[in-house]
Design an enzyme around this catalytic site. Sequence first.
Site, mmCIF file in Angstrom:
data_model
loop_
_atom_site.group_PDB
_atom_site.id
_atom_site.type_symbol
_atom_site.label_atom_id
_atom_site.label_comp_id
_atom_site.label_asym_id
_atom_site.label_seq_id
_atom_site.Cartn_x
_atom_site.Cartn_y
_atom_site.Cartn_z
ATOM 1 N N HIS A 2 0.811 -1.220 0.000
ATOM 2 C CA HIS A 2 0.000 0.000 0.000
ATOM 3 C C HIS A 2 0.842 1.266 0.000
ATOM 4 O O HIS A 2 2.027 1.240 0.275
ATOM 5 C CB HIS A 2 -0.969 0.013 1.190
ATOM 6 C CG HIS A 2 -0.329 0.180 2.536
ATOM 7 N ND1 HIS A 2 0.041 -0.876 3.323
ATOM 8 C CD2 HIS A 2 -0.011 1.292 3.241
ATOM 9 C CE1 HIS A 2 0.559 -0.435 4.454
ATOM 10 N NE2 HIS A 2 0.546 0.887 4.425
ATOM 11 N N GLU A 29 -4.091 3.440 1.588
ATOM 12 C CA GLU A 29 -4.362 3.703 3.001
ATOM 13 C C GLU A 29 -4.626 5.191 3.166
ATOM 14 O O GLU A 29 -3.814 6.022 2.759
ATOM 15 C CB GLU A 29 -3.167 3.301 3.862
ATOM 16 C CG GLU A 29 -3.312 3.681 5.324
ATOM 17 C CD GLU A 29 -2.043 3.475 6.127
ATOM 18 O OE1 GLU A 29 -1.941 4.081 7.203
ATOM 19 O OE2 GLU A 29 -1.146 2.729 5.678
ATOM 20 N N ARG A 87 8.672 20.247 -4.185
ATOM 21 C CA ARG A 87 8.044 19.087 -4.815
ATOM 22 C C ARG A 87 8.511 17.805 -4.150
ATOM 23 O O ARG A 87 9.604 17.716 -3.627
ATOM 24 C CB ARG A 87 8.350 19.064 -6.303
ATOM 25 C CG ARG A 87 7.702 20.228 -7.025
ATOM 26 C CD ARG A 87 7.906 20.148 -8.513
ATOM 27 N NE ARG A 87 7.449 21.368 -9.148
ATOM 28 C CZ ARG A 87 6.233 21.548 -9.634
ATOM 29 N NH1 ARG A 87 5.346 20.589 -9.552
ATOM 30 N NH2 ARG A 87 5.901 22.688 -10.210
ATOM 31 N N HIS A 110 1.561 11.748 -7.528
ATOM 32 C CA HIS A 110 0.194 11.314 -7.785
ATOM 33 C C HIS A 110 0.072 9.799 -7.641
ATOM 34 O O HIS A 110 1.065 9.094 -7.579
ATOM 35 C CB HIS A 110 -0.255 11.725 -9.192
ATOM 36 C CG HIS A 110 0.537 11.083 -10.288
ATOM 37 N ND1 HIS A 110 1.697 11.638 -10.781
ATOM 38 C CD2 HIS A 110 0.361 9.924 -10.980
ATOM 39 C CE1 HIS A 110 2.185 10.857 -11.733
ATOM 40 N NE2 HIS A 110 1.395 9.795 -11.871
ATOM 41 N N GLU A 141 -3.986 10.461 -11.460
ATOM 42 C CA GLU A 141 -3.827 10.338 -12.912
ATOM 43 C C GLU A 141 -4.821 9.301 -13.419
ATOM 44 O O GLU A 141 -5.042 8.269 -12.789
ATOM 45 C CB GLU A 141 -2.404 9.904 -13.239
ATOM 46 C CG GLU A 141 -2.123 9.794 -14.722
ATOM 47 C CD GLU A 141 -0.672 9.412 -15.015
ATOM 48 O OE1 GLU A 141 -0.297 9.503 -16.196
ATOM 49 O OE2 GLU A 141 0.070 9.034 -14.086
#
Length: 176
Positions: free
Chosen positions: A26, A92, A114, A118, A163
Amino acid sequence: MSFNTEVQPGICMEPDAITQEYVFNHTMLRVKDPKRSLDFYSRVLGMRLLRRLDFEEGRFSLYFLAMTRGEEVPDAVDERQRYTFGRQSVLELTHNWGSESDDSQYHNGNQDPRGFGHICFSVPDLVAACERFETLGVNFVKPLDRGMKNVAFISDPDGYWVEIVQASLNGEMGRG
């Protein structure tokens, strides 16, 4: 069928045999309002809630979601726990109690500095999925008709980017 990795500097061509049993289980996103986030990931994207864990002493809850595609998910708590932590591609959502009422936001990683970028969902019909998202009032970060072809980005209630791709449209992606 065996998998042949692409060759790139830094890639280990023969990972330790023991790692063949490892599973990428996950990834976790912090959310401010679990009701809004659970609605988005279940109603908009079709994920199912596998397990909720509450930690009173730490004042937080964890929600584990996945695409189940009609799989039988065990009802017994211990079996469901093993199922949740033994499968691939789980999301999660972590909710720190009380965060829904404060003014701060979680950093989605797409502005400076940054970092995280995504998560991605593959859909069978990209145009139909995007039309459905529009109908549902989903926020588009990058609609289909802007920028790179055959990809869209939407955002969840906390501003994390999602995305959206259609695998059959991306065979030539990145080939100059």
